[in-house]
Design an enzyme around this catalytic site. Structure first.
Site, short mmCIF file in Angstrom:
data_model
loop_
_atom_site.label_atom_id
_atom_site.label_comp_id
_atom_site.label_asym_id
_atom_site.label_seq_id
_atom_site.Cartn_x
_atom_site.Cartn_y
_atom_site.Cartn_z
N ARG A 181 0.81 -1.38 0.15
CA ARG A 181 0.04 0.00 0.12
C ARG A 181 0.91 1.32 0.09
O ARG A 181 0.44 2.29 0.74
CB ARG A 181 -0.94 -0.07 1.22
CG ARG A 181 -1.93 -1.17 1.23
CD ARG A 181 -2.88 -1.10 0.15
NE ARG A 181 -3.64 -2.50 0.08
CZ ARG A 181 -3.56 -3.48 -0.40
NH1 ARG A 181 -2.19 -3.53 -1.31
NH2 ARG A 181 -4.13 -4.67 -0.56
N SER A 230 -10.24 -0.20 4.32
CA SER A 230 -9.30 -0.61 5.13
C SER A 230 -8.69 0.79 5.74
O SER A 230 -7.87 1.47 5.08
CB SER A 230 -8.05 -1.52 4.75
OG SER A 230 -8.70 -2.70 4.50
N GLU A 300 -3.79 3.62 6.66
CA GLU A 300 -3.86 3.45 5.23
C GLU A 300 -4.67 4.55 4.48
O GLU A 300 -4.32 4.92 3.54
CB GLU A 300 -4.36 2.01 5.02
CG GLU A 300 -4.52 1.87 3.53
CD GLU A 300 -5.15 0.29 3.05
OE1 GLU A 300 -4.80 -0.46 3.71
OE2 GLU A 300 -5.73 0.16 2.29
#
Ligand SMILES: Cc1cc2nc3c(=O)[nH]c(=O)nc-3n(C[C@H](O)[C@H](O)[C@H](O)COP(=O)(O)OP(=O)(O)OC[C@H]3O[C@@H](n4cnc5c(N)ncnc54)[C@H](O)[C@@H]3O)c2cc1C
Length: 308
Positions: A181, A230, A300
């Site tokens: 990510r 998320s 995130e």
């Protein structure tokens, strides 16, 4: 009262007589994000194409900050809004093309799901993971978006982008410096296009794979809610949702924001949440996880703008 910034659009227009895209002052961003919260952009710019984007960047005084957003599926816009220019790519970046050698070229504004579908129809396998990510290609490039065992870095040949100095560059996969990510390309680069490599596949098999992804997501994620996906990255060797659950945070609320009962790494706007509610809830979860497990969760979700 909604916050507002000084209107700098007339000054920008005076500097950019050949600009073709639209500049809008104090434009609300909440509707452009999944969470549906947050203040306005001082200026929202929707370039007509890559040349138009580069033209504005070249004329812009260096002190004016610039940030790009995609479909806002991984984003909290804070309640005080975003100073400077927020760029949102549209029509001029929305082409998907199948190229020889099982390749797919896509503009940065193309929703990931559309790339997955175009590849499936052309009998190109390897891109169906994009079916489950509700962002656009620019966001996938920046976030190294991934699901079901594959991520953007596994399929990307190269990406095009324009930096704050208006220079256009092509980044080979290795130059994206991808990690989980994370993309290592300088933050000021606005991606405009991606070229993906797939492999020969059977359209019916790929379609079945995509259906499975859809079913699995509907069963496990609150995809019809106002959410940002998320919230935290999975720390090495751990699942963020398990740590959050173990810290007793499932269902926790702050104002109108809640830790999803269905998937506790997702935060939800129950309806009346402010960006501050959502961010405070996230920070509360981080503190509780730290207390119960000693692990620091890393956001995130990207947070932009100034507090209300
Ligand atoms: C229900 C749900 C499920 C999700 N599931 C997944 C999943 O399985 N896997 C996964 O990886 N993610 C998932 N996400 C998160 C999100 O969809 C991805 O991170 C997606 O790639 C973000 O794309 P976006 O266009 O919405 O970007 P935004 O949320 O608008 O922006 C995210 C970041 O990308 C940057 N960015 C956007 N466009 C560009 C561009 N053109 N050039 C440079 N930078 C850019 C922004 O500045 C920001 O930093 C999920 C989100 C939701 C709401």
């Amino acid at each position: 009262m909604a916050s507002s910034f000084p209107d700098i659009v007339p000054e920008l227009q005076a500097r950019t007589p050949q600009l073709r895209g639209r500049l809008l002052a104090n434009q609300s961003l909440a509707e452009l994000t999944w969470f549906r919260v947050g203040g306005p952009a001082q200026v929202l710019f929707m370039p007509e194409d890559e040349a138009d984007l580069a033209y504005l960047l070249a004329q812009l005084p260096a002190e004016i900050p610039v940030i790009v957003i995609g479909l806002g599926s991984n984003l909290i816009v804070r309640d005080g809004g975003v100073a400077g220019i927020v760029i949102r790519l549209g029509r001029g970046f929305s082409e998907v093309k199948i190229e020889p050698g099982w390749r797919v070229r896509a503009g940065a504004a193309v929703p990931d799901v559309k790339v997955a579908r175009a590849a499936q129809e052309a009998g190109i396998s390897g891109l169906s993971f994009l079916r489950g990510i509700p962002g656009a290609i620019g966001g996938a490039l920046r976030m190294n978006g991934g699901a079901y065992g594959r991520e953007t870095k596994d399929a990307l040949i190269e990406a095009r982008g324009v930096d704050r100095q208006a220079r256009t560059r092509v980044f080979a996969n290795a130059e994206m410096h991808y990690a989980y990510r994370h993309c290592g390309v300088a933050e000021d680069v606005i991606f405009t296009q991606a070229l993906f490599q797939g492999a020969a596949g059977d359209p019916a098999v790929i379609a079945a794979e995509m259906d499975k992804i859809t079913e699995s997501r509907e069963a496990t994620q609150p995809i019809k809610s106002r959410t940002g996906g998320s919230t935290f990255k999975n720390p090495p060797g751990h699942k963020a949702w398990q740590l959050i659950d173990a810290a007793g945070c499932r269902g926790l609320t702050v104002g109108g924001a809640q830790v999803s009962e269905m998937h506790c790494n997702f935060l939800i706007n129950l309806g009346g949440a402010s960006a501050a509610d959502i961010e405070t809830l996230g920070e509360t979860v981080r503190r509780r996880v730290k207390e119960s497990s000693g692990i620091d969760l890393e956001w995130e979700i990207k947070r932009i703008g100034i507090p209300g």
